[in-house]
Design a protein around this motif. Structure first.
Motif, PDB file in Angstrom:
ATOM      1  N   LEU A   1       0.906  -1.234  -0.044  1.00  0.00           N
ATOM      2  CA  LEU A   1      -0.048   0.074  -0.185  1.00  0.00           C
ATOM      3  C   LEU A   1       0.929   1.388   0.104  1.00  0.00           C
ATOM      4  O   LEU A   1       0.540   2.258  -0.631  1.00  0.00           O
ATOM      5  CB  LEU A   1      -1.010   0.041   1.184  1.00  0.00           C
ATOM      6  N   ASP A   2       1.946   1.268   0.896  1.00  0.00           N
ATOM      7  CA  ASP A   2       2.711   2.255   0.815  1.00  0.00           C
ATOM      8  C   ASP A   2       3.450   2.601  -0.609  1.00  0.00           C
ATOM      9  O   ASP A   2       3.756   3.761  -1.013  1.00  0.00           O
ATOM     10  CB  ASP A   2       4.207   1.970   1.791  1.00  0.00           C
ATOM     11  N   HIS A   3       3.821   1.611  -1.394  1.00  0.00           N
ATOM     12  CA  HIS A   3       4.435   1.984  -2.468  1.00  0.00           C
ATOM     13  C   HIS A   3       3.604   1.751  -3.771  1.00  0.00           C
ATOM     14  O   HIS A   3       3.892   2.667  -4.796  1.00  0.00           O
ATOM     15  CB  HIS A   3       5.401   0.521  -2.770  1.00  0.00           C
TER      16      HIS A   3
ATOM     17  N   HIS B   1       0.392   3.089  -3.553  1.00  0.00           N
ATOM     18  CA  HIS B   1      -0.523   3.886  -3.112  1.00  0.00           C
ATOM     19  C   HIS B   1      -2.000   3.515  -3.432  1.00  0.00           C
ATOM     20  O   HIS B   1      -2.803   4.443  -3.761  1.00  0.00           O
ATOM     21  CB  HIS B   1      -0.250   5.311  -3.969  1.00  0.00           C
ATOM     22  N   GLN B   2      -2.203   2.416  -3.250  1.00  0.00           N
ATOM     23  CA  GLN B   2      -3.750   1.834  -3.554  1.00  0.00           C
ATOM     24  C   GLN B   2      -3.660   0.533  -2.741  1.00  0.00           C
ATOM     25  O   GLN B   2      -2.700  -0.216  -2.866  1.00  0.00           O
ATOM     26  CB  GLN B   2      -4.036   1.944  -4.960  1.00  0.00           C
ATOM     27  N   GLU B   3      -4.909  -0.046  -2.600  1.00  0.00           N
ATOM     28  CA  GLU B   3      -4.969  -1.247  -2.036  1.00  0.00           C
ATOM     29  C   GLU B   3      -4.800  -2.134  -3.126  1.00  0.00           C
ATOM     30  O   GLU B   3      -4.630  -1.852  -4.291  1.00  0.00           O
ATOM     31  CB  GLU B   3      -6.500  -1.415  -1.538  1.00  0.00           C
ATOM     32  N   ILE B   4      -4.521  -3.516  -2.691  1.00  0.00           N
ATOM     33  CA  ILE B   4      -4.373  -4.368  -3.769  1.00  0.00           C
ATOM     34  C   ILE B   4      -5.495  -4.478  -4.599  1.00  0.00           C
ATOM     35  O   ILE B   4      -6.610  -4.725  -4.217  1.00  0.00           O
ATOM     36  CB  ILE B   4      -4.081  -6.002  -3.282  1.00  0.00           C
TER      37      ILE B   4
ATOM     38  N   LYS C   1       3.101  -5.281 -14.122  1.00  0.00           N
ATOM     39  CA  LYS C   1       3.993  -4.373 -14.487  1.00  0.00           C
ATOM     40  C   LYS C   1       4.130  -3.569 -13.173  1.00  0.00           C
ATOM     41  O   LYS C   1       5.187  -3.027 -12.682  1.00  0.00           O
ATOM     42  CB  LYS C   1       3.695  -3.775 -15.599  1.00  0.00           C
ATOM     43  N   ILE C   2       2.924  -3.073 -12.856  1.00  0.00           N
ATOM     44  CA  ILE C   2       2.793  -1.877 -11.832  1.00  0.00           C
ATOM     45  C   ILE C   2       3.304  -2.281 -10.460  1.00  0.00           C
ATOM     46  O   ILE C   2       4.137  -1.865  -9.807  1.00  0.00           O
ATOM     47  CB  ILE C   2       1.306  -1.579 -11.410  1.00  0.00           C
ATOM     48  N   LEU C   3       3.139  -3.649  -9.991  1.00  0.00           N
ATOM     49  CA  LEU C   3       3.545  -4.231  -8.701  1.00  0.00           C
ATOM     50  C   LEU C   3       4.966  -4.677  -9.035  1.00  0.00           C
ATOM     51  O   LEU C   3       5.927  -4.291  -7.597  1.00  0.00           O
ATOM     52  CB  LEU C   3       2.852  -5.603  -8.631  1.00  0.00           C
ATOM     53  N   VAL C   4       5.402  -5.068 -10.058  1.00  0.00           N
ATOM     54  CA  VAL C   4       6.880  -5.409 -10.025  1.00  0.00           C
ATOM     55  C   VAL C   4       7.775  -4.190 -10.249  1.00  0.00           C
ATOM     56  O   VAL C   4       8.892  -4.093  -9.366  1.00  0.00           O
ATOM     57  CB  VAL C   4       7.260  -6.318 -11.381  1.00  0.00           C
ATOM     58  N   GLY C   5       7.385  -3.217 -10.814  1.00  0.00           N
ATOM     59  CA  GLY C   5       8.131  -1.951 -11.068  1.00  0.00           C
ATOM     60  C   GLY C   5       9.251  -2.202 -12.043  1.00  0.00           C
ATOM     61  O   GLY C   5       9.710  -3.342 -12.327  1.00  0.00           O
ATOM     62  N   LYS C   6      10.097  -1.022 -12.242  1.00  0.00           N
ATOM     63  CA  LYS C   6      11.198  -1.302 -13.164  1.00  0.00           C
ATOM     64  C   LYS C   6      12.265  -2.111 -12.906  1.00  0.00           C
ATOM     65  O   LYS C   6      12.856  -1.936 -11.731  1.00  0.00           O
ATOM     66  CB  LYS C   6      11.785   0.271 -13.349  1.00  0.00           C
ATOM     67  N   ASN C   7      12.416  -3.051 -13.220  1.00  0.00           N
ATOM     68  CA  ASN C   7      13.541  -4.110 -13.012  1.00  0.00           C
ATOM     69  C   ASN C   7      13.218  -4.784 -11.806  1.00  0.00           C
ATOM     70  O   ASN C   7      14.257  -5.052 -11.018  1.00  0.00           O
ATOM     71  CB  ASN C   7      15.117  -3.526 -13.202  1.00  0.00           C
ATOM     72  N   GLY C   8      12.188  -4.775 -11.336  1.00  0.00           N
ATOM     73  CA  GLY C   8      11.636  -5.229  -9.968  1.00  0.00           C
ATOM     74  C   GLY C   8      11.843  -4.674  -8.838  1.00  0.00           C
ATOM     75  O   GLY C   8      11.917  -4.939  -7.713  1.00  0.00           O
TER      76      GLY C   8
ATOM     77  N   GLY D   1      10.860  -5.450  -4.992  1.00  0.00           N
ATOM     78  CA  GLY D   1      11.890  -5.784  -4.274  1.00  0.00           C
ATOM     79  C   GLY D   1      11.871  -4.783  -3.100  1.00  0.00           C
ATOM     80  O   GLY D   1      12.198  -5.531  -1.715  1.00  0.00           O
ATOM     81  N   ARG D   2      11.721  -3.406  -3.270  1.00  0.00           N
ATOM     82  CA  ARG D   2      11.863  -2.707  -2.231  1.00  0.00           C
ATOM     83  C   ARG D   2      10.634  -3.226  -1.025  1.00  0.00           C
ATOM     84  O   ARG D   2      10.837  -3.007   0.074  1.00  0.00           O
ATOM     85  CB  ARG D   2      11.292  -1.272  -2.662  1.00  0.00           C
ATOM     86  N   ILE D   3       9.437  -3.696  -1.503  1.00  0.00           N
ATOM     87  CA  ILE D   3       8.295  -3.906  -0.604  1.00  0.00           C
ATOM     88  C   ILE D   3       8.764  -5.330   0.282  1.00  0.00           C
ATOM     89  O   ILE D   3       8.639  -5.426   1.331  1.00  0.00           O
ATOM     90  CB  ILE D   3       7.307  -4.400  -1.417  1.00  0.00           C
ATOM     91  N   GLY D   4       9.536  -6.186  -0.423  1.00  0.00           N
ATOM     92  CA  GLY D   4      10.099  -7.477  -0.023  1.00  0.00           C
ATOM     93  C   GLY D   4      11.040  -7.054   1.221  1.00  0.00           C
ATOM     94  O   GLY D   4      11.043  -7.515   2.231  1.00  0.00           O
ATOM     95  N   ILE D   5      12.078  -6.153   0.823  1.00  0.00           N
ATOM     96  CA  ILE D   5      12.943  -5.589   2.061  1.00  0.00           C
ATOM     97  C   ILE D   5      12.347  -5.216   3.174  1.00  0.00           C
ATOM     98  O   ILE D   5      12.879  -5.617   4.270  1.00  0.00           O
ATOM     99  CB  ILE D   5      14.078  -4.768   1.385  1.00  0.00           C
ATOM    100  N   GLU D   6      11.466  -4.119   2.903  1.00  0.00           N
ATOM    101  CA  GLU D   6      10.944  -3.426   3.859  1.00  0.00           C
ATOM    102  C   GLU D   6      10.076  -4.644   4.929  1.00  0.00           C
ATOM    103  O   GLU D   6      10.040  -4.405   6.237  1.00  0.00           O
ATOM    104  CB  GLU D   6      10.213  -2.557   3.546  1.00  0.00           C
TER     105      GLU D   6
END
Ligand SMILES: Nc1nc2c(ncn2[C@@H]2O[C@H](COP(=O)(O)OP(=O)(O)OP(=O)(O)O)[C@@H](O)[C@H]2O)c(=O)[nH]1
Length: 372
Positions: free
Chosen positions: A292-294, A296-299, A333-340, A344-349
């Motif tokens: 949601l943070d990244h 900016h909307q619910e799944i 594409k939206i969820l993965v982002g550019k080059n993941g 990746g960020r969501i996963g780390i946090e």
């Protein structure tokens, strides 16, 4: 045509007998039948959204409950005053693979103690904590305490394990555990020496017990008696137990015996534990919040968020795998982002947050898949 809708309803915190633990609860299923196809379609969607929202509310409530501690009302009647508390520390010693973890898991239950796996001052690890009625038993691992062929420690190991040895005597109970199947098929002289050394003479300040583990692997039970016979004259052992830590054979007797040895002493650990089910929901909720943070909307509706794997690894860490499944490439594409980068960020946090909630290493794996 008939349509089936399943609604998952609310949760509450429950107690399990005298063991305090939080649990996910109450799944109610409601079935409805629609006769009209179109009506069914929109109703199904509506109900599914509702179900999803309920599930999220439940997970959030559980997350908060787990972070806050026990529900005061639920535990009121179980409050044990400090002066009534009994404790027992149990050091478990044995060769690698003897079955220390499996036995502890069986005794503590399948629930994962929130306090488990924290390293204590003696470098020994808490394997698990069991709190029943007024009694708390803490199980400690004593890693690296093996003997060489002559029965004494290797020189180079000496310094490393010196403090461990000196603290072995501090446990109320020392449990020497060995794999009886291995002992009968391919005996290890170091294990034999360990058993003999610990059982040579009684220690007035410590109860020592010998556990013949993995009895389930022995077909001829006569063989077990032979092994027990071999060690019965060692005066250091108060009791010899024949158990299977994996299957549970003899574990009840062992637990009862340990409970009886507990001494009047305040508990060391907070008895709150999180059930695995609660932890699973928390893991989903934490990932959802980070997303949601990244994003900016619910799944977005239509994306399926699933826990596909949950494993406790041998070193105590958790491997958690979650998938987002969508039917649209654009959503992926939206969820993965550019080059993941986004996922990746969501996963780390989320990984970091889960590590601090569960107080153990977490390996979080997130995947975004397109439904095929
Ligand atoms: N058949 C059988 N297998 C067991 C039993 N207890 C443990 N095992 C198996 O033996 C292996 C080692 O068990 P663990 O509990 O990890 O042993 P450990 O002593 O904690 O091992 P380390 O972490 O290496 O010290 C695992 O594959 C267990 O499934 C038992 O009672 N019966």
């Amino acid at each position: 045509m008939d349509g089936r809708i399943v609604v998952v309803s609310s949760g509450l915190i429950e107690k399990d007998g005298n063991i305090r633990m939080t649990r996910i609860w109450l799944r109610q299923r409601v079935e409805r039948i629609f006769s009209n196809g179109d009506l069914r379609h929109s109703k199904v969607k509506e109900e599914e959204e509702e179900e999803e929202s309920r599930r999220r509310i439940l997970a959030k409530a559980l997350l908060e409950a787990a972070l806050e501690g026990p529900d005061e009302d639920a535990d009121q009647d179980q409050e044990v005053k400090e002066e009534d508390q009994k404790s027992l520390s149990v050091g478990i010693i044995g060769a690698p693979n003897a079955g220390k973890s499996a036995l502890t898991n069986f005794m503590v239950g399948t629930k994962v103690a929130a306090v488990s796996r924290k390293t204590n001052t003696t470098t020994h690890e808490v394997l698990g904590v069991m709190t029943k009625r007024d009694t708390q038993i803490c199980f400690f691992d004593t890693p690296g305490l093996m003997l060489n062929r002559s029965g004494y420690l290797h020189k180079d190991m000496k310094a490393r394990v010196e403090s461990a040895w000196s603290s072995v005597n501090l446990y109320d109970v020392l449990m020497v555990i060995f794999d009886v199947h291995r002992h009968l098929t391919k005996p290890d002289s170091r294990v034999l020496r360990l058993i003999k050394r610990m059982g040579e003479e009684p220690n007035p300040k410590q109860i020592r017990i010998l556990c013949m583990n993995k009895v389930d692997l022995i077909e001829k039970k006569k063989e077990l008696l032979k092994v027990a016979e071999q060690f019965k004259d060692l005066p250091g052992y108060g009791r010899i137990f024949m158990i299977s830590g994996l299957k549970g054979t003899g574990v009840e007797d062992l637990t009862k015996y340990l409970m009886e040895q507990a001494v009047q002493r305040p508990w060391d650990e907070d008895p709150i534990t999180m059930s695995e089910e609660v932890m699973k929901n928390i893991s989903l909720e934490v990932v959802r919040e980070r997303l949601l943070d990244h994003v900016h909307q619910e799944i977005p509706y239509g994306i399926d968020h699933r826990l596909v794997d949950w494993k406790e690894l041998r070193d105590g860490s958790l491997r958690i795998e979650q998938h987002f499944i969508t039917s649209k490439m654009s959503q992926r594409k939206i969820l993965v982002g550019k080059n993941g980068s986004k996922i990746g960020r969501i996963g780390i946090e989320a990984n970091e947050e889960l590590r601090s909630i569960f107080k153990r290493e977490v390996h979080l794996i997130l995947q975004v898949r397109v439904k095929t």
